[in-house]
Design a protein around this motif. Structure first.
Motif, PDB file in Angstrom:
ATOM      1  N   ASP A 139       0.859  -1.176   0.008  1.00 54.87           N
ATOM      2  CA  ASP A 139       0.165  -0.105  -0.149  1.00 54.87           C
ATOM      3  C   ASP A 139       0.933   1.319  -0.147  1.00 54.87           C
ATOM      4  O   ASP A 139       1.758   1.268   0.857  1.00 54.87           O
ATOM      5  N   PRO A 140       0.497   2.036  -0.888  1.00 58.37           N
ATOM      6  CA  PRO A 140       1.409   3.388  -0.883  1.00 58.37           C
ATOM      7  C   PRO A 140       1.123   4.108   0.396  1.00 58.37           C
ATOM      8  O   PRO A 140       2.212   4.854   0.780  1.00 58.37           O
ATOM      9  N   ALA A 141       0.009   4.152   1.033  1.00 59.27           N
ATOM     10  CA  ALA A 141      -0.078   4.911   2.041  1.00 59.27           C
ATOM     11  C   ALA A 141       0.766   4.408   3.143  1.00 59.27           C
ATOM     12  O   ALA A 141       1.407   5.143   4.038  1.00 59.27           O
ATOM     13  N   ASP A 142       0.990   2.930   3.338  1.00 60.30           N
ATOM     14  CA  ASP A 142       1.996   2.388   4.166  1.00 60.30           C
ATOM     15  C   ASP A 142       3.376   2.981   3.988  1.00 60.30           C
ATOM     16  O   ASP A 142       3.997   3.225   5.017  1.00 60.30           O
ATOM     17  N   ILE A 143       3.963   2.923   2.719  1.00 60.06           N
ATOM     18  CA  ILE A 143       5.191   3.568   2.305  1.00 60.06           C
ATOM     19  C   ILE A 143       5.496   4.971   2.600  1.00 60.06           C
ATOM     20  O   ILE A 143       6.356   5.138   3.312  1.00 60.06           O
ATOM     21  N   VAL A 144       4.447   5.710   2.408  1.00 64.17           N
ATOM     22  CA  VAL A 144       4.432   7.204   2.820  1.00 64.17           C
ATOM     23  C   VAL A 144       4.686   7.343   4.227  1.00 64.17           C
ATOM     24  O   VAL A 144       5.452   8.013   4.959  1.00 64.17           O
ATOM     25  N   GLN A 145       3.764   6.643   5.151  1.00 64.61           N
ATOM     26  CA  GLN A 145       3.865   6.687   6.573  1.00 64.61           C
ATOM     27  C   GLN A 145       5.073   6.364   7.075  1.00 64.61           C
ATOM     28  O   GLN A 145       5.338   7.093   7.979  1.00 64.61           O
ATOM     29  N   LYS A 146       5.487   5.207   6.740  1.00 67.58           N
ATOM     30  CA  LYS A 146       6.840   4.659   7.419  1.00 67.58           C
ATOM     31  C   LYS A 146       8.233   5.198   6.714  1.00 67.58           C
ATOM     32  O   LYS A 146       9.064   5.149   7.328  1.00 67.58           O
ATOM     33  N   THR A 147       8.143   5.772   5.738  1.00 63.66           N
ATOM     34  CA  THR A 147       9.260   6.454   4.906  1.00 63.66           C
ATOM     35  C   THR A 147       9.214   7.667   4.299  1.00 63.66           C
ATOM     36  O   THR A 147      10.362   8.290   3.929  1.00 63.66           O
ATOM     37  N   GLY A 148       7.854   8.241   4.069  1.00 62.57           N
ATOM     38  CA  GLY A 148       7.899   9.643   3.354  1.00 62.57           C
ATOM     39  C   GLY A 148       8.193   9.237   1.840  1.00 62.57           C
ATOM     40  O   GLY A 148       8.174  10.383   1.129  1.00 62.57           O
ATOM     41  N   LEU A 149       8.214   8.209   1.066  1.00 62.54           N
ATOM     42  CA  LEU A 149       8.633   8.009  -0.067  1.00 62.54           C
ATOM     43  C   LEU A 149       7.559   7.832  -0.979  1.00 62.54           C
ATOM     44  O   LEU A 149       6.481   7.237  -0.608  1.00 62.54           O
ATOM     45  N   ALA A 150       7.780   8.023  -2.333  1.00 63.04           N
ATOM     46  CA  ALA A 150       6.916   7.682  -3.363  1.00 63.04           C
ATOM     47  C   ALA A 150       7.339   7.888  -4.661  1.00 63.04           C
ATOM     48  O   ALA A 150       8.665   8.095  -4.714  1.00 63.04           O
ATOM     49  N   TYR A 151       6.666   7.717  -5.651  1.00 65.49           N
ATOM     50  CA  TYR A 151       6.987   7.421  -7.101  1.00 65.49           C
ATOM     51  C   TYR A 151       8.354   6.510  -7.274  1.00 65.49           C
ATOM     52  O   TYR A 151       9.449   6.572  -7.488  1.00 65.49           O
ATOM     53  N   PRO A 152       7.772   4.919  -6.633  1.00 68.04           N
ATOM     54  CA  PRO A 152       8.945   4.159  -6.885  1.00 68.04           C
ATOM     55  C   PRO A 152       9.263   3.720  -8.196  1.00 68.04           C
ATOM     56  O   PRO A 152       8.342   3.628  -8.972  1.00 68.04           O
ATOM     57  N   HIS A 153      10.479   3.578  -8.444  1.00 73.55           N
ATOM     58  CA  HIS A 153      10.708   3.032  -9.755  1.00 73.55           C
ATOM     59  C   HIS A 153      11.715   1.941 -10.074  1.00 73.55           C
ATOM     60  O   HIS A 153      11.132   0.854 -10.418  1.00 73.55           O
ATOM     61  N   THR A 154      13.171   1.657  -9.613  1.00 73.38           N
ATOM     62  CA  THR A 154      13.815   0.359  -9.798  1.00 73.38           C
ATOM     63  C   THR A 154      13.745  -0.468  -8.383  1.00 73.38           C
ATOM     64  O   THR A 154      13.862  -0.089  -7.781  1.00 73.38           O
ATOM     65  N   SER A 155      13.549  -1.791  -8.897  1.00 75.89           N
ATOM     66  CA  SER A 155      13.679  -3.008  -7.773  1.00 75.89           C
ATOM     67  C   SER A 155      14.763  -3.738  -7.867  1.00 75.89           C
ATOM     68  O   SER A 155      14.768  -4.263  -9.083  1.00 75.89           O
ATOM     69  N   HIS A 156      15.566  -3.939  -7.053  1.00 77.84           N
ATOM     70  CA  HIS A 156      16.580  -5.113  -7.134  1.00 77.84           C
ATOM     71  C   HIS A 156      16.341  -5.743  -5.947  1.00 77.84           C
ATOM     72  O   HIS A 156      16.154  -5.316  -4.783  1.00 77.84           O
ATOM     73  N   CYS A 157      16.754  -7.263  -6.124  1.00 78.85           N
ATOM     74  CA  CYS A 157      16.758  -7.923  -4.988  1.00 78.85           C
ATOM     75  C   CYS A 157      18.345  -7.887  -4.206  1.00 78.85           C
ATOM     76  O   CYS A 157      19.228  -7.473  -4.977  1.00 78.85           O
ATOM     77  N   LEU A 158      18.185  -8.408  -3.076  1.00 83.91           N
ATOM     78  CA  LEU A 158      19.512  -8.069  -2.201  1.00 83.91           C
ATOM     79  C   LEU A 158      19.859  -9.726  -1.800  1.00 83.91           C
ATOM     80  O   LEU A 158      18.964 -10.683  -1.605  1.00 83.91           O
ATOM     81  N   ALA A 159      21.206  -9.891  -1.451  1.00 75.79           N
ATOM     82  CA  ALA A 159      21.635 -11.368  -1.120  1.00 75.79           C
ATOM     83  C   ALA A 159      20.956 -11.727   0.343  1.00 75.79           C
ATOM     84  O   ALA A 159      20.746 -12.787   0.444  1.00 75.79           O
ATOM     85  N   SER A 160      20.639 -10.652   1.182  1.00 82.24           N
ATOM     86  CA  SER A 160      20.014 -10.739   2.237  1.00 82.24           C
ATOM     87  C   SER A 160      18.670 -11.312   2.201  1.00 82.24           C
ATOM     88  O   SER A 160      17.983 -11.806   3.162  1.00 82.24           O
TER      89      SER A 160
END
Length: 489
Positions: A139-160
């Motif tokens: 949910d974008p509202a969850d992202i904004v509430q916890k991080t303040g971030l919006a307009y997501p673009h590139t996604s990469h997986c991490l070894a973790s």
């Protein structure tokens, strides 16, 4: 919202699709090993109705790319998302070759950030690779509430097992609020990746090279500017980027900002060489149409230089007297021998040999559309005043529309797939025909020994006749991973 499901071990071959080389984990041990992986049979592509006025939800299309199949070069499945106005754009995997040593990890979920709405869709591709299904929505509202971030673009997986997503601004479209979103393996919001006070000036793409303990990100612009179409005044107003941001990996400390200056305006896609020991890579700078090489210096800092320049063309009957090529996407073959990029406005795709990374050599070029193709009102003007236009062939009876935009290369480096939508607001501005007729997808045959490019005349995926009307096709992925989503550690 779909609920989480337990992640269980699956064989690497599911319904005829190979999702990795062996049982050690997803992907391949090395980039060269990936080159001997199976030939692609399916391709996933993000397809957009946002910004077209159709009022339909975007969807993930599945394209049959098996030449022995009766549905070759056809869209065989469409997964519409539940909402309207998302603008599906780029995509990434929950696990890739960075997790190769982890037998509990698997490349199962395709992550689809929505550039406009901020939603992140998680799609299960393993249950039925030909007909992916929606698994979860972040949910974008969850992202904004916890991080303040919006307009997501590139996604990469991490070894973790976590996922890292670049975000281009805050909810109001200001670039100052951008940064990096961290999701856990269940796609829950963990927070920001970068340390407080270490956010970049602008956001866009990123690539990490763990052996050099470095991640580098690039800069598009402020969402409040680019979502309205391209206005050259916004460049002068400082609403577009020209910097690369160098972070410590995995700590997230901003160590250095490289100002690319007027030769590096709007740096978009960024790639390190695939060999994880290498300390060099490239970024495509769209507006100035330069490929900039970046590299580590003897003192451990990073520097840059222009490696390839596409000169702007003098033109008539266009909005400006000169037309940039507009390099919008590029990639590097898994053996680090060839670099491919597109000129979205000019209309050509180029292949360069980069065995000497400092001195790329042009080895192939093909015209597949653009504003300068014969029949267009726009003409290029040579220094002597003579005018010219590009010869662009018809494919299966279709005149090619738009310009080459996103590219994806087969694992063996012999087939290059091309779509032609950049971003709906920019498509509408530069190629309004795409709004009426939609995108198409082409396949370019590659000479991966000596170099050379040729259009495959038997492959043409037409998005004009889609069930809900013409759609805009953007980024492409294979079920088993590819050279723009896999990172080796």
């Amino acid at each position: 919202m779909a609920t989480d499901v337990a992640v269980i071990q699956h064989p690497t071959v599911v319904n005829g699709v190979d999702h990795g080389c062996c049982n050690n984990g997803p992907g391949y041990a090395t980039p060269l090993q990936a080159m001997s992986g199976p030939k692609e049979k399916l391709l996933y592509v993000t397809c957009v109705y946002s910004g077209t006025g159709k009022g339909k939800p975007d969807y993930l299309g599945t394209v049959d790319v098996d030449p022995n199949s009766p549905t070759y070069s056809k869209v065989i499945h469409r997964l519409p998302v539940p909402y309207v106005g998302d603008e599906l754009h780029h995509s990434g995997w929950n696990s890739c070759s960075s997790c190769h040593g982890d037998p509990s990890a698997q490349r199962r979920f395709l992550v689809l950030p929505s550039l406009i709405s901020g939603r992140i869709y998680v799609v299960d591709t393993l249950k039925d690779p030909k007909a992916p299904s929606l698994h979860k929505i972040v949910d974008p509202a969850d992202i904004v509430q916890k991080t303040g971030l919006a307009y997501p673009h590139t996604s990469h997986c991490l070894a973790s097992g976590d996922l890292l997503v670049s975000c281009l601004g805050d909810k109001d479209g200001n670039a100052e609020g951008n940064g990096f979103l961290l999701l856990d393996s269940k796609f829950n919001v963990k927070g920001r990746w970068e340390k407080p006070g270490h956010s970049p000036l602008f956001g866009y793409d990123f690539w990490y090279q763990p052996r050099h303990k470095t991640m580098i990100s690039s800069s598009w612009g402020a969402p409040l500017a680019f979502t309205k179409g391209f206005n050259p005044q916004h460049v002068s107003d400082g609403l577009y980027g020209r910097h690369l941001h160098v972070y410590s990996w995995p700590e997230g400390e901003l160590k250095q900002t490289m100002d690319l200056g007027n030769t590096g305006l709007i740096p978009l896609e960024i790639r390190f060489l695939h060999d994880p020991s290498k300390d060099t890579g490239y970024v495509g700078c769209a507006l100035t149409s330069n490929m900039v090489r970046f590299f580590k210096t003897p003192d451990g800092s990073w520097s840059h230089e222009v490696a390839i320049s596409v000169e702007p063309l003098k033109v008539q009957n266009w909005i400006l007297p000169e037309m940039p090529g507009l390099i919008t996407d590029f990639l590097i073959s898994l053996d680090d021998r060839f670099l491919y990029f597109v000129n979205w406005l000019h209309g050509d795709i180029r292949q360069y040999n980069i065995e000497d990374p400092k001195n790329p050599v042009l080895t192939g070029q093909v015209w597949v559309g653009g504003l300068l193709q014969k029949g267009s009102p726009v003409v290029a003007v040579k220094d002597d005043g003579e005018t010219w236009q590009a010869d662009v062939p018809e494919i299966k009876g279709h005149r090619l529309r738009g310009g080459p935009q996103m590219v994806q290369l087969s694992l063996d480096g012999k087939r290059l797939y091309v779509t032609n939508s950049l971003f709906s607001a920019w498509d509408h501005q530069f190629y309004p025909e795409l709004m009426e007729k939609g995108s198409h997808m082409l396949q370019i045959d590659v000479d991966s020994v000596k170099g050379g490019l040729a259009i495959n005349p038997n492959f043409f995926v037409d998005f004009e006749g889609e069930p809900e009307g013409p759609s805009l096709a953007h980024e492409m992925r294979y079920p088993g991973g590819d050279c723009t989503s896999d990172i080796w550690i």
